[in-house]
Motif scaffolding. Structure first.
Motif, mmCIF file in Angstrom:
data_model
loop_
_atom_site.group_PDB
_atom_site.id
_atom_site.type_symbol
_atom_site.label_atom_id
_atom_site.label_comp_id
_atom_site.label_asym_id
_atom_site.label_seq_id
_atom_site.Cartn_x
_atom_site.Cartn_y
_atom_site.Cartn_z
ATOM 1 N N ALA A 130 0.835 -1.206 0.000
ATOM 2 C CA ALA A 130 0.000 0.000 0.000
ATOM 3 C C ALA A 130 0.871 1.258 0.000
ATOM 4 O O ALA A 130 0.571 2.230 -0.706
ATOM 5 C CB ALA A 130 -0.938 -0.008 1.209
ATOM 6 N N LEU A 131 1.959 1.245 0.761
ATOM 7 C CA LEU A 131 2.877 2.386 0.760
ATOM 8 C C LEU A 131 3.531 2.561 -0.610
ATOM 9 O O LEU A 131 3.735 3.700 -1.066
ATOM 10 C CB LEU A 131 3.938 2.231 1.842
ATOM 11 N N LEU A 132 3.847 1.460 -1.266
ATOM 12 C CA LEU A 132 4.416 1.558 -2.609
ATOM 13 C C LEU A 132 3.396 2.120 -3.597
ATOM 14 O O LEU A 132 3.757 2.859 -4.513
ATOM 15 C CB LEU A 132 4.980 0.209 -3.060
ATOM 16 N N ILE A 133 2.125 1.794 -3.396
ATOM 17 C CA ILE A 133 1.078 2.407 -4.221
ATOM 18 C C ILE A 133 1.060 3.917 -3.983
ATOM 19 O O ILE A 133 0.986 4.701 -4.936
ATOM 20 C CB ILE A 133 -0.308 1.784 -3.931
ATOM 21 N N VAL A 134 1.154 4.324 -2.720
ATOM 22 C CA VAL A 134 1.194 5.749 -2.398
ATOM 23 C C VAL A 134 2.377 6.413 -3.106
ATOM 24 O O VAL A 134 2.246 7.503 -3.676
ATOM 25 C CB VAL A 134 1.272 5.969 -0.869
ATOM 26 N N SER A 135 3.527 5.739 -3.113
ATOM 27 C CA SER A 135 4.711 6.322 -3.755
ATOM 28 C C SER A 135 4.521 6.466 -5.260
ATOM 29 O O SER A 135 4.975 7.453 -5.851
ATOM 30 C CB SER A 135 5.967 5.497 -3.443
ATOM 31 N N VAL A 136 3.860 5.523 -5.882
ATOM 32 C CA VAL A 136 3.589 5.608 -7.323
ATOM 33 C C VAL A 136 2.609 6.746 -7.606
ATOM 34 O O VAL A 136 2.816 7.543 -8.536
ATOM 35 C CB VAL A 136 3.064 4.261 -7.871
ATOM 36 N N VAL A 137 1.559 6.846 -6.800
ATOM 37 C CA VAL A 137 0.580 7.916 -6.990
ATOM 38 C C VAL A 137 1.243 9.282 -6.773
ATOM 39 O O VAL A 137 1.035 10.215 -7.559
ATOM 40 C CB VAL A 137 -0.642 7.721 -6.064
ATOM 41 N N LEU B 72 1.417 12.174 -9.658
ATOM 42 C CA LEU B 72 0.687 13.425 -9.461
ATOM 43 C C LEU B 72 1.571 14.614 -9.111
ATOM 44 O O LEU B 72 1.258 15.744 -9.482
ATOM 45 C CB LEU B 72 -0.371 13.249 -8.366
ATOM 46 N N LEU B 73 2.669 14.370 -8.404
ATOM 47 C CA LEU B 73 3.463 15.476 -7.868
ATOM 48 C C LEU B 73 4.846 15.615 -8.494
ATOM 49 O O LEU B 73 5.268 16.725 -8.816
ATOM 50 C CB LEU B 73 3.617 15.314 -6.348
ATOM 51 N N LEU B 74 5.565 14.509 -8.632
ATOM 52 C CA LEU B 74 6.964 14.587 -9.040
ATOM 53 C C LEU B 74 7.164 14.538 -10.547
ATOM 54 O O LEU B 74 7.966 15.293 -11.089
ATOM 55 C CB LEU B 74 7.771 13.478 -8.351
ATOM 56 N N VAL B 75 6.463 13.650 -11.221
ATOM 57 C CA VAL B 75 6.655 13.495 -12.668
ATOM 58 C C VAL B 75 6.353 14.779 -13.442
ATOM 59 O O VAL B 75 7.128 15.133 -14.343
ATOM 60 C CB VAL B 75 5.850 12.292 -13.210
ATOM 61 N N PRO B 76 5.280 15.508 -13.123
ATOM 62 C CA PRO B 76 5.047 16.742 -13.884
ATOM 63 C C PRO B 76 6.210 17.741 -13.779
ATOM 64 O O PRO B 76 6.599 18.347 -14.786
ATOM 65 C CB PRO B 76 3.772 17.316 -13.256
ATOM 66 N N ILE B 77 6.775 17.886 -12.586
ATOM 67 C CA ILE B 77 7.919 18.792 -12.433
ATOM 68 C C ILE B 77 9.124 18.225 -13.164
ATOM 69 O O ILE B 77 9.840 18.947 -13.868
ATOM 70 C CB ILE B 77 8.244 19.017 -10.940
ATOM 71 N N ASN B 78 9.357 16.927 -13.009
ATOM 72 C CA ASN B 78 10.501 16.288 -13.668
ATOM 73 C C ASN B 78 10.393 16.410 -15.186
ATOM 74 O O ASN B 78 11.396 16.677 -15.858
ATOM 75 C CB ASN B 78 10.601 14.821 -13.264
ATOM 76 N N ASN B 79 9.192 16.231 -15.720
ATOM 77 C CA ASN B 79 9.024 16.317 -17.174
ATOM 78 C C ASN B 79 9.351 17.707 -17.707
ATOM 79 O O ASN B 79 9.880 17.837 -18.807
ATOM 80 C CB ASN B 79 7.606 15.911 -17.578
ATOM 81 N N ARG B 80 9.031 18.723 -16.919
ATOM 82 C CA ARG B 80 9.416 20.076 -17.328
ATOM 83 C C ARG B 80 10.930 20.246 -17.198
ATOM 84 O O ARG B 80 11.600 20.703 -18.123
ATOM 85 C CB ARG B 80 8.697 21.121 -16.469
ATOM 86 N N GLY B 81 11.465 19.874 -16.047
ATOM 87 C CA GLY B 81 12.877 20.117 -15.753
ATOM 88 C C GLY B 81 13.841 19.390 -16.654
ATOM 89 O O GLY B 81 14.922 19.909 -16.961
ATOM 90 N N LYS B 82 13.474 18.227 -17.112
ATOM 91 C CA LYS B 82 14.424 17.465 -17.932
ATOM 92 C C LYS B 82 14.600 18.053 -19.333
ATOM 93 O O LYS B 82 15.531 17.690 -20.041
ATOM 94 C CB LYS B 82 14.030 15.987 -17.983
ATOM 95 N N THR B 83 13.738 18.983 -19.707
ATOM 96 C CA THR B 83 13.864 19.612 -21.033
ATOM 97 C C THR B 83 14.598 20.949 -20.973
ATOM 98 O O THR B 83 14.925 21.507 -22.013
ATOM 99 C CB THR B 83 12.481 19.851 -21.662
ATOM 100 N N TRP B 84 14.848 21.449 -19.771
ATOM 101 C CA TRP B 84 15.451 22.768 -19.638
ATOM 102 C C TRP B 84 16.929 22.758 -19.991
ATOM 103 O O TRP B 84 17.642 21.795 -19.745
ATOM 104 C CB TRP B 84 15.314 23.294 -18.219
ATOM 105 N N THR B 85 17.352 23.850 -20.544
ATOM 106 C CA THR B 85 18.770 24.135 -20.757
ATOM 107 C C THR B 85 19.040 25.467 -20.064
ATOM 108 O O THR B 85 18.091 26.181 -19.709
ATOM 109 C CB THR B 85 19.104 24.254 -22.260
ATOM 110 N N PRO B 86 20.303 25.828 -19.887
ATOM 111 C CA PRO B 86 20.569 27.141 -19.287
ATOM 112 C C PRO B 86 19.899 28.288 -20.054
ATOM 113 O O PRO B 86 19.531 29.296 -19.463
ATOM 114 C CB PRO B 86 22.091 27.246 -19.338
ATOM 115 N N GLU B 87 19.710 28.107 -21.340
ATOM 116 C CA GLU B 87 19.090 29.155 -22.149
ATOM 117 C C GLU B 87 17.562 29.141 -22.086
ATOM 118 O O GLU B 87 16.917 30.155 -22.330
ATOM 119 C CB GLU B 87 19.525 29.035 -23.617
ATOM 120 N N SER B 88 16.979 27.988 -21.798
ATOM 121 C CA SER B 88 15.526 27.868 -21.891
ATOM 122 C C SER B 88 14.818 27.709 -20.549
ATOM 123 O O SER B 88 13.592 27.678 -20.512
ATOM 124 C CB SER B 88 15.163 26.666 -22.769
#
Length: 148
Positions: free
Chosen positions: A86-93, A97-113
């Protein structure tokens, strides 16, 4: 067979905990000590690299725990394995919901963008990640206790 499943599950979850703990308390602190361009580039690279690997690791850990819970349903410690799953389910959720959206933005950034608030966004990610690390440490501890 159940014994092998228990060992494999604990090793897989334990190594995942170690990687995520290292990201939270070692790597990101190292990155934060670098100049902004290098810090942001390191986080972007880490987001791409670990972002490709971790979904399989999280889901794999959850599947292994669920299989253990089902296969060992009548064994002592089964309740602990169910709570760990159940805790692992919480970690996936949390991740989705929280980490992947930020990560998806951050992984595309460059110092210029990168946006002007990139550090704030990374700080949000870090705070969510600390909570996720605590959750998966709890799951790992419960799995280990289930063996006793």
């Amino acid at each position: 067979m159940l014994g092998a499943l228990e060992v494999v599950t604990i090793v897989v979850v334990g190594v995942m905990v170690g990687v995520e703990f290292s990201v939270a308390f070692v790597m990101n602190r190292i990155f934060s000590g670098l100049p902004d361009d290098s810090n942001q580039a390191a986080r972007s690279h880490g987001g791409r690299m670990l972002g490709a690997l971790m979904p399989f690791w999280y889901v794999g850990s959850l599947v292994l725990s669920a299989v253990w819970a089902i296969a060992g349903w009548h064994q002592p410690g089964a309740g602990l394995v169910v709570i760990a799953a159940a805790l692992l389910i919480v970690s996936v959720v949390m991740s989705l919901l929280l980490l992947v959206p930020i990560n998806n933005r951050g992984k595309t950034w460059t110092p210029e963008s990168r946006p002007t608030d990139w550090k704030e966004q990374m700080n949000h990610w870090d705070r969510f990640h600390y909570v996720r690390v605590a959750v998966i440490i709890g799951a790992f501890a419960l799995l280990a206790a289930a063996l006793g």
